[in-house]
Structure formats: C-alpha cells, structure tokens
Design a protein around this motif. Sequence first.
Motif, PDB file in Angstrom:
ATOM      1  N   GLY A  69       0.869  -0.768   0.691  1.00  0.00           N
ATOM      2  CA  GLY A  69       0.066  -0.221  -0.128  1.00  0.00           C
ATOM      3  C   GLY A  69       1.017   1.281  -0.126  1.00  0.00           C
ATOM      4  N   ARG A  88      -0.812  -5.171   5.314  1.00  0.00           N
ATOM      5  CA  ARG A  88      -1.381  -3.684   4.675  1.00  0.00           C
ATOM      6  C   ARG A  88      -1.404  -2.377   5.021  1.00  0.00           C
ATOM      7  NH1 ARG A  88      -2.213  -2.558  -1.497  1.00  0.00           N
ATOM      8  NH2 ARG A  88      -3.812  -0.301  -1.162  1.00  0.00           N
ATOM      9  N   GLU A 114      -1.742   0.280   7.393  1.00  0.00           N
ATOM     10  CA  GLU A 114      -3.185   0.668   8.162  1.00  0.00           C
ATOM     11  C   GLU A 114      -3.663   2.335   8.431  1.00  0.00           C
ATOM     12  OE1 GLU A 114      -2.615  -2.002  11.578  1.00  0.00           O
ATOM     13  OE2 GLU A 114      -3.116  -3.769  10.391  1.00  0.00           O
ATOM     14  N   ASP A 143      -4.720   3.466   3.314  1.00  0.00           N
ATOM     15  CA  ASP A 143      -4.765   2.107   3.452  1.00  0.00           C
ATOM     16  C   ASP A 143      -3.588   1.828   1.996  1.00  0.00           C
ATOM     17  OD1 ASP A 143      -6.056   2.370   0.628  1.00  0.00           O
ATOM     18  OD2 ASP A 143      -7.855   1.857   1.686  1.00  0.00           O
TER      19      ASP A 143
END
Lengths: 497, 158
Positions: A142, A229, A231, A255
């Motif tokens: 991400g 991923r 956060e 994200d």
Amino acid sequence: MNEKNMQNVRNVDVLIVGGGPAGLAAALRLWEKGIRNILLVEREKRLGGILRQCIHDGFGLARFGESLSGPEYAGRFTEKLEEYGIPFLTDAAVYQITPEKIVTVVTKKGLLTFQTKAVILAMGCRERTQGALAIPGERPAGVFTAGTAQAYMNLYNRMPAREVVILGSGDIGLIMARRLTLEGAHVHAVFEIQPYPSGLARNLQQCLRDYGIPLYLSHTVTEIHGSSRLEGVTVSEVDEHLRPVPGTEQYIACDTLILSAGLIPENELSLEAGVILDPRTKGAVVDEHLQTSVPGIYAAGNVLHVHDLADYVSEEAELLADAVVSGLQENDAQEEKIPIRAGEGIHHTVPQKTGGREPFLLSFRVTRPMQDVEIVVRLADQVLLRKRRKRVVPAEMLRFPIQPFLNAVQKSGEAEVESPSEYRNRAAQESPSGYRNRAAQESPSRHRNRAAQESIPENRNRTEDGMCEENSDRPAQEIVVEIRKIMPDEGFGKEVE
Amino acid sequence: MTVSGREPCTKGNRLQTTAERVRTLTCIICPNGCEIRAENKAGEKEAADWRFEGALCPRGEKYALQEMTDPRRTIATSAAVRGGEEPLVSLRLTEPIPLGCVREAAEEIHRYTLIAPIHAGDVVIRNLLGLGSDVIATRTVKAAVKAVQACTVREEMS
C-alpha cells in the motif's frame, strides 16, 4: 568482447536509448535532417515512455498550441516515426554502453551489439522511493510512488487505493490526487516537507483546491503503520531544518500512501559509459551541444535534468539532434569550454559549460521562491543576459537563449577564431584587477556581498563539486548565473516577460 | 458511440454571490500559474464589471472572468475495454464542463465498457450529461488477435 560476438556487430550512426518524449523527438529530427542509419531502442513493449500513463491533459500547449493528453502527445511523434519508417526496437533494453560507443541491447531473441558514432541518452528518470526517503516503520503493501499508482490505474486498469495520504507535492502526486478522487478514492491530504509546494501552481489549483484536498506544508510522514497492508501513517510538523517537531504527531488511518517526492535521472548506463554526472542535476555534465564528458555521447530530457513539461523535453532533444548532426558532419575537435556556475539563488544550470561561439538554451532552477528578482548571466564583467521576473519558484524551470559571446564559429580553422584561452588573456589584460574588485569599487551597495562571496582562489578546482571536470589548471574564467532581489528604489519596469 | 441519455447536469450553474467580490485565483491555462486578483465592481457578468490584476497575458484575464462567473474544467479518465490489446482506454473531454459537474461526469463515464478496436480521437460518448462536451479516446486500442478471430468465426456462422 570475443571474436564470435565481433562478427555480429552492426554499424549504426546514431543509437537513441529510450522512446519517450526526448528519444522520439531526437529520432524524428535526425531523420528529417537526413541521418538515416539510426536506431531507437525502447525497453517497454510500446513507444511513448512515461507519456503513455500520463492520461491527463496539458501536454503540447507550448508545442502544438492545444492541450493534449500524454498518449495523444506521444501519438503525434510515433505516427510520424512510423510514417517515416524510422527503425526502432521495443521490448529491448540497452544493457551496456561503452566509452567507445559500443552498445549492447538485450532483446527477446538475444543480445544485439552495435558500433555507433553517436549515442543519445534519453532514458528519463525514476521516482524517489520509500527507501530513498527513509521513513521509519513497517513495510506493508500500500505504499506506492505516484507513478506506480498511475501505472496501475492508467495502464493496467487497477484501482490501488481507497483511503489515501500523499507525501510530497510533486506534480505527479497532485495529478494522482485528482485522478484517485475522480475514481472514487478519498484523498485525506497532501503533506510536503518543504515550506513551499514543489508542484506547479496550476496543479495545486486544478488537482487539490478544486476537490477540497488540503495541502500541509512543512509536514512529513514520520511513521508507517500496518503489517500486511498499510493501516495508517503518523504525520508530524517539521522545523526549519526539516526535523520533525515532537508533540505534533497526528495519526491518519489510510490504506495507501503515495509518494511524490521528486524524480532522479536514470543514469546507470551513463555512468558505466564513463559519463561524468553533475551532483545537483543528477544528470550528465554537458556542454552547449548537450554532449557529455564522453565525446559522441549526448543526453537530453529528464535523464539530463528533470523538466516540468514534456514540450520542453522534446525541444531540448531536437536541439541535441541538431548538434549531433553537425557533430557527425564536422567531427569537431574538443574545443575548450568555459564552465557555467550556478551562483547565488540558483540550484543548477544546464549546460554546465559552453564554448561560447554558438547560441544555446540555458536552463536552470532557483533554490527558493522569490519575488521581484533580476536574473543575471555574466562572464566576468560582460553581461550575457539580464532579465527581470515578478515571481520565481523552484517548481518552474527557467530557460533563456544565450547568444554567442566569442567570435562566431568559422569553419576550417581560419585564424580569426579566438579561443577561450585567448579571450581570457585579453580579458585579463583589459581589466587586470579583475571584475570583482572593480565591481566592488564601482557600486559598493549592490555588489559588496556578492563580490565577497566570490573572492575564491583563482585556481579553484571545481572537480570536487563535479561542476566541471577539466578546469583545474587554469584561471577561473567562468560564466555565473545568479538571481537577486530588486530593491524597491530600483523600481520594477516593464521588462517582465 | 453512445449518446448520454441522462438529464443534463445543472450543478455547475453557480451564480457569483456578492460575498465573493474579491478573490485571488491561480490561473491554470499555462504552467506560469499566475496569481490573479479578481475584483467585482458592479456585480454583473460582463468583463467591464471586473478588474483583474496579476495576469501576465490576456488569456489569464479571460480565464479569471470565466472562473469568477462560470468555472469550468476538462477531465481525463479511462474506461474498461473488452477484447482489446489493452485492458482500458484513456479518455478526455473535448470541451470544459462546469466544475460542479466534474464528479458526476466521471461517474457517468465509468458506467461504460467499450469494445475494441478504438482509435485515438474516436468520440465514445457524445454530449456528456447534456453539457455540450464529447468524450474522446486519447489512445488507440487494437482488438486483441483472439477477439478478431472469434468475430470472424461468428460472422461466417451467420
């Protein structure tokens, strides 16, 4: 290289590395000027370079007088390329360029080797990555550069983000803020570590303000959170030394973190070929013909220095092609060059040296935003250019044509030609005390500070800062580009462009 | 080509309020990005009712008047493509549309999936949302070889 390979060496007059706006423009111009034994080599499967993924408009305003998208702009060149039948390879990566200008290309069918007379470096640039930014924290998925997110969306039709934070206010990041918003993502904010934005003012308006996306200056991402991923990120204010200010941390759940923190010319091939780089531009040190320190190797576009506009990249590549054409025809000897120095308020210049006998385009950027300024380009006491500007910002590359200031080029070695060393001697005789002292005497208020700054040893070796490598043994004859604030009592005339 | 059949977007018809008699704008016409101070003298939509300062060229003043009375933008986006060499085609508007309609315009375009081949310059949606602007392809997407064969076979069968 062994015997067997030698047999397969093909001869090419000019090989162009890269099929983006620079490479395409150079190839077309060479062809139009009658140089037919050329080859353009592109790493991707299609021509166009990064223009292919820049689907926003704004390209071609300077060149075609209309606002085109990147693919359309590239199309104008590739259509002509095909119409002319200019040879090119795609899906082919240049693996090596030697100082002898032997170029090895990796293709699906194997290695190809070319002996060339000239090589044009048009590889463009890379984006500064997370690693280069050194953000502490985890390394979850991400975190993308703006260009990577752009490729996902505009080449592969993949939506990479929902909740987005953008770090860096470069133009690609701003463009992506708008694109992501229109595609349904939520862009929380753009954070810029510098106290001023690095993207163009028009992009701040049409990509951020139009969509209500806030821009925070003097802020940076100080921590990345998440395991598989992303956060969230921690954002902090920074002080004037760009250090995070404790106690200003703020957590933003997201994200996706998009990095738009600058571009770096991609010069691995150039270095291997022995090309000397300028530490400021991160591109080759070039003369007024855009020829690098290796004779016959030229560079233009973002591989030379990062541009704001593709239009200017193409124009620069055409000027380069013109120089290559005359280089091939005249086989001109390496004449002495006068270094060009980035003086007060100037970050870098391109070219970094010139023979002084031909007109050239001088490009440079300022170090910080300024208002009501005068730009001066001078060689000792000879003013080559004086321009006033209401407003200058680092985001905007400034470009001015510089006229020849030594005797114009005279073919076949006529005696009239004055070499830079002759000029220097003459100049030295004419003003033995040197410009700096005289200037200080003549108008003390204006010149004092500048003169003081410049009282450097005459034999200053500039190799250490990489600006000009061949200059160590001779008196410091140099062209200086500098910018200064116009005092209120000097007025501000109508010389503004 | 598709004609957008929806009701015209009216969100852009934003009249200048008296509260906004003075504003500083950033011109987006060219990379200079001039800062233009716009001042309304009379409260009408005519050029003579405005005073503009800071534009380096006449295009800036034209932009400022437009921006103060009826701000417009073009957008660039993309649409998915079926049966093409690429999974999508890039698109843009031929004319600027009211700023207030930009989001709706993007949503409208996203309703479409296009069939290859598509040529750069093809009009893919005419008169988007009734705003007088067409959506054109900015890239050529050739039909993938497999898709061409499938079509040929189908034609032969029928």
